[in-house]
Motif scaffolding. Structure first.
Motif, PDB file in Angstrom:
ATOM      1  N   ASN A 165       0.829  -1.203   0.000  1.00 12.99           N
ATOM      2  CA  ASN A 165       0.000   0.000   0.000  1.00 12.99           C
ATOM      3  C   ASN A 165       0.861   1.249   0.000  1.00 12.99           C
ATOM      4  O   ASN A 165       0.558   2.239  -0.688  1.00 12.99           O
ATOM      5  N   GLY A 166       1.947   1.218   0.744  1.00 10.34           N
ATOM      6  CA  GLY A 166       2.846   2.366   0.765  1.00 10.34           C
ATOM      7  C   GLY A 166       3.445   2.655  -0.589  1.00 10.34           C
ATOM      8  O   GLY A 166       3.560   3.820  -0.999  1.00 10.34           O
ATOM      9  N   ARG A 167       3.834   1.595  -1.322  1.00 10.02           N
ATOM     10  CA  ARG A 167       4.397   1.799  -2.649  1.00 10.02           C
ATOM     11  C   ARG A 167       3.329   2.305  -3.623  1.00 10.02           C
ATOM     12  O   ARG A 167       3.600   3.169  -4.460  1.00 10.02           O
ATOM     13  N   VAL A 168       2.117   1.780  -3.514  1.00 10.89           N
ATOM     14  CA  VAL A 168       1.020   2.248  -4.375  1.00 10.89           C
ATOM     15  C   VAL A 168       0.747   3.728  -4.126  1.00 10.89           C
ATOM     16  O   VAL A 168       0.575   4.515  -5.063  1.00 10.89           O
ATOM     17  N   ASP A 169       0.739   4.105  -2.850  1.00  6.23           N
ATOM     18  CA  ASP A 169       0.470   5.497  -2.499  1.00  6.23           C
ATOM     19  C   ASP A 169       1.618   6.405  -2.923  1.00  6.23           C
ATOM     20  O   ASP A 169       1.399   7.484  -3.490  1.00  6.23           O
ATOM     21  N   ARG A 170       2.846   5.984  -2.658  1.00  4.94           N
ATOM     22  CA  ARG A 170       4.011   6.813  -2.952  1.00  4.94           C
ATOM     23  C   ARG A 170       4.166   7.059  -4.458  1.00  4.94           C
ATOM     24  O   ARG A 170       4.515   8.168  -4.891  1.00  4.94           O
ATOM     25  N   THR A 171       3.918   6.044  -5.254  1.00  6.58           N
ATOM     26  CA  THR A 171       4.084   6.172  -6.702  1.00  6.58           C
ATOM     27  C   THR A 171       2.840   6.715  -7.395  1.00  6.58           C
ATOM     28  O   THR A 171       2.886   7.026  -8.579  1.00  6.58           O
ATOM     29  N   ARG A 172       1.730   6.813  -6.646  1.00  6.27           N
ATOM     30  CA  ARG A 172       0.438   7.216  -7.212  1.00  6.27           C
ATOM     31  C   ARG A 172       0.072   6.309  -8.395  1.00  6.27           C
ATOM     32  O   ARG A 172      -0.422   6.742  -9.427  1.00  6.27           O
ATOM     33  N   ALA A 173       0.312   5.022  -8.208  1.00 10.11           N
ATOM     34  CA  ALA A 173       0.067   4.054  -9.276  1.00 10.11           C
ATOM     35  C   ALA A 173      -1.380   4.072  -9.743  1.00 10.11           C
ATOM     36  O   ALA A 173      -1.655   3.990 -10.945  1.00 10.11           O
ATOM     37  N   LEU A 174      -2.310   4.181  -8.767  1.00 10.53           N
ATOM     38  CA  LEU A 174      -3.728   4.173  -9.123  1.00 10.53           C
ATOM     39  C   LEU A 174      -4.254   5.567  -9.411  1.00 10.53           C
ATOM     40  O   LEU A 174      -4.887   5.803 -10.443  1.00 10.53           O
ATOM     41  N   THR A 175      -3.975   6.503  -8.512  1.00  7.88           N
ATOM     42  CA  THR A 175      -4.550   7.845  -8.635  1.00  7.88           C
ATOM     43  C   THR A 175      -3.835   8.720  -9.653  1.00  7.88           C
ATOM     44  O   THR A 175      -4.404   9.703 -10.136  1.00  7.88           O
ATOM     45  N   GLY A 176      -2.605   8.381  -9.974  1.00  8.05           N
ATOM     46  CA  GLY A 176      -1.847   9.154 -10.955  1.00  8.05           C
ATOM     47  C   GLY A 176      -1.679   8.428 -12.271  1.00  8.05           C
ATOM     48  O   GLY A 176      -2.252   8.798 -13.284  1.00  8.05           O
ATOM     49  N   TRP A 177      -0.907   7.358 -12.250  1.00  6.82           N
ATOM     50  CA  TRP A 177      -0.581   6.664 -13.493  1.00  6.82           C
ATOM     51  C   TRP A 177      -1.810   6.114 -14.196  1.00  6.82           C
ATOM     52  O   TRP A 177      -2.045   6.416 -15.378  1.00  6.82           O
ATOM     53  N   ALA A 178      -2.577   5.278 -13.517  1.00  8.01           N
ATOM     54  CA  ALA A 178      -3.735   4.665 -14.169  1.00  8.01           C
ATOM     55  C   ALA A 178      -4.750   5.729 -14.575  1.00  8.01           C
ATOM     56  O   ALA A 178      -5.273   5.710 -15.702  1.00  8.01           O
ATOM     57  N   ARG A 235      -1.170   0.645 -21.639  1.00  6.76           N
ATOM     58  CA  ARG A 235      -0.764   2.051 -21.567  1.00  6.76           C
ATOM     59  C   ARG A 235       0.285   2.308 -20.498  1.00  6.76           C
ATOM     60  O   ARG A 235       0.806   3.423 -20.400  1.00  6.76           O
ATOM     61  N   ILE A 236       0.559   1.325 -19.663  1.00  6.77           N
ATOM     62  CA  ILE A 236       1.612   1.446 -18.646  1.00  6.77           C
ATOM     63  C   ILE A 236       2.545   0.271 -18.860  1.00  6.77           C
ATOM     64  O   ILE A 236       2.421  -0.777 -18.239  1.00  6.77           O
ATOM     65  N   ARG A 237       3.474   0.430 -19.779  1.00 11.20           N
ATOM     66  CA  ARG A 237       4.249  -0.745 -20.196  1.00 11.20           C
ATOM     67  C   ARG A 237       5.680  -0.435 -20.606  1.00 11.20           C
ATOM     68  O   ARG A 237       6.489  -1.342 -20.757  1.00 11.20           O
ATOM     69  N   ASN A 238       6.024   0.817 -20.840  1.00 14.69           N
ATOM     70  CA  ASN A 238       7.332   1.145 -21.401  1.00 14.69           C
ATOM     71  C   ASN A 238       8.335   1.484 -20.308  1.00 14.69           C
ATOM     72  O   ASN A 238       8.076   2.318 -19.453  1.00 14.69           O
ATOM     73  N   GLY A 239       9.465   0.829 -20.336  1.00 10.33           N
ATOM     74  CA  GLY A 239      10.520   1.148 -19.398  1.00 10.33           C
ATOM     75  C   GLY A 239      10.368   0.430 -18.073  1.00 10.33           C
ATOM     76  O   GLY A 239       9.292  -0.035 -17.696  1.00 10.33           O
ATOM     77  N   GLU A 240      11.456   0.362 -17.355  1.00 10.36           N
ATOM     78  CA  GLU A 240      11.489  -0.394 -16.109  1.00 10.36           C
ATOM     79  C   GLU A 240      10.560   0.194 -15.056  1.00 10.36           C
ATOM     80  O   GLU A 240       9.869  -0.542 -14.344  1.00 10.36           O
ATOM     81  N   TYR A 241      10.504   1.522 -14.964  1.00 13.91           N
ATOM     82  CA  TYR A 241       9.676   2.125 -13.920  1.00 13.91           C
ATOM     83  C   TYR A 241       8.186   1.897 -14.203  1.00 13.91           C
ATOM     84  O   TYR A 241       7.414   1.595 -13.287  1.00 13.91           O
ATOM     85  N   GLU A 242       7.765   2.057 -15.441  1.00 14.72           N
ATOM     86  CA  GLU A 242       6.364   1.817 -15.774  1.00 14.72           C
ATOM     87  C   GLU A 242       5.992   0.371 -15.515  1.00 14.72           C
ATOM     88  O   GLU A 242       4.883   0.074 -15.057  1.00 14.72           O
ATOM     89  N   GLN A 243       6.905  -0.540 -15.791  1.00 12.72           N
ATOM     90  CA  GLN A 243       6.618  -1.941 -15.510  1.00 12.72           C
ATOM     91  C   GLN A 243       6.478  -2.185 -14.009  1.00 12.72           C
ATOM     92  O   GLN A 243       5.682  -3.018 -13.583  1.00 12.72           O
ATOM     93  N   GLU A 244       7.232  -1.439 -13.226  1.00 10.87           N
ATOM     94  CA  GLU A 244       7.090  -1.538 -11.773  1.00 10.87           C
ATOM     95  C   GLU A 244       5.711  -1.040 -11.337  1.00 10.87           C
ATOM     96  O   GLU A 244       5.062  -1.656 -10.478  1.00 10.87           O
ATOM     97  N   ILE A 245       5.275   0.070 -11.923  1.00 11.55           N
ATOM     98  CA  ILE A 245       3.946   0.611 -11.614  1.00 11.55           C
ATOM     99  C   ILE A 245       2.874  -0.399 -11.971  1.00 11.55           C
ATOM    100  O   ILE A 245       1.944  -0.673 -11.193  1.00 11.55           O
ATOM    101  N   ARG A 246       2.989  -0.957 -13.154  1.00 11.71           N
ATOM    102  CA  ARG A 246       2.010  -1.950 -13.604  1.00 11.71           C
ATOM    103  C   ARG A 246       2.003  -3.157 -12.670  1.00 11.71           C
ATOM    104  O   ARG A 246       0.947  -3.691 -12.328  1.00 11.71           O
ATOM    105  N   GLY A 247       3.182  -3.581 -12.245  1.00 17.72           N
ATOM    106  CA  GLY A 247       3.275  -4.696 -11.321  1.00 17.72           C
ATOM    107  C   GLY A 247       2.590  -4.402  -9.995  1.00 17.72           C
ATOM    108  O   GLY A 247       1.899  -5.266  -9.439  1.00 17.72           O
TER     109      GLY A 247
END
Length: 262
Positions: A165-178, A235-247
């Motif tokens: 949850n901390g990583r999801v919040d810190r990276t804004r994986a849901l509220t930002g990226w997605a 849409r979240i697939r390019n580069g190592e960081y985006e793959q981390e977000i997707r994961g």
């Protein structure tokens, strides 16, 4: 060669067109008035005129015009009762309008259409609608499994979810990226609807399984992230960081593997 523009209209499950203005529909229904509609399923292959056309292009009554989309992933933004729906391909005829301007270029209004065909309803979630609905269908079983795992080892499971949850919040994986990628690809309404469906299914299943409030909150978030990761996978697939977000969206760092993504 440019692809032809396809116009979509969503209907209620029985095939009737919902109002163009839900607020006015509720108001006039409260006064005892019947809101007019048309059943598109009864008119496949036919040209139909609007039964009670309003002023062009102004919403002066609950059902003022036929409102269609060229981006099906946004259709669910104006459906009164949400999912499920039926989806039709239509052809606008005669004069058309778009009071959405530059902000809503995928809207189109007309007062006469040809109902071309009924098409797959999953398209209302956008390009990856079929995969997203498949993920949503798995949520009840997954949520019960997650609740069981939490109950079996609350301390370690809580710690695992807190780190994720901390990583999801810190990276804004849901509220930002997605969210932002959904906006760019015109799937914002589809993403909102998918998250709501997943949240509701997870909450019910986890509650039935006896999950405590802390576990319930974590499971609901995981379900929302999972369907967001499925819907926005392309849409979240390019580069190592985006793959981390997707994961992270798909549950990386948690014990249960996410459903396969095609």
């Amino acid at each position: 060669m440019a692809q032809p523009v396809v116009h979509y209209m969503a209907t209620r499950p029985e095939g009737t067109v919902p109002p163009t203005d839900n607020y006015l529909a509720r108001y006039y229904s409260g006064l005892g008035e019947t809101i007019p509609t048309v059943n598109l399923a009864d008119h496949i292959g036919q040209v139909i005129d609007h039964p009670t056309p309003g002023q062009k292009w102004y919403t002066d009554k609950p059902f003022s015009y036929f409102h269609m989309y060229t981006r099906p992933g946004e259709i669910l933004e104006r459906i009164e009762d949400g999912w499920p729906i039926r989806l039709f391909v239509v052809e606008p005829l005669g004069e058309t309008g778009n009071w959405g301007g530059a902000h809503y270029p995928y809207w189109l209004m007309s007062q006469q259409i040809r109902v071309v065909e009924e098409t797959d309803a999953w398209k209302a979630f956008g390009h990856r609608g079929a995969q997203t609905l498949a993920a949503i269908a798995q949520v009840p079983d997954l949520a019960r499994q997650w609740a069981t795992e939490w109950a079996a080892d609350p301390k370690d499971t809580r710690r695992t979810y807190a780190a994720w949850n901390g990583r999801v919040d810190r990276t804004r994986a849901l509220t930002g990226w997605a969210f932002c990628r959904a906006q760019y690809s015109r799937r914002e309404a589809g993403l909102k609807a998918a998250e709501q469906l997943a949240d509701t299914a997870a909450a019910q299943a986890a509650t039935d399984a006896g999950a405590d409030p802390e576990a319930l909150a974590a499971i609901r978030l995981r379900a929302r992230c999972l369907v967001a990761g499925q819907l926005m996978f392309d849409r979240i697939r390019n580069g190592e960081y985006e793959q981390e977000i997707r994961g992270l969206l798909l549950g990386s760092g948690l014990d249960t593997p996410a459903p396969a993504t095609v």
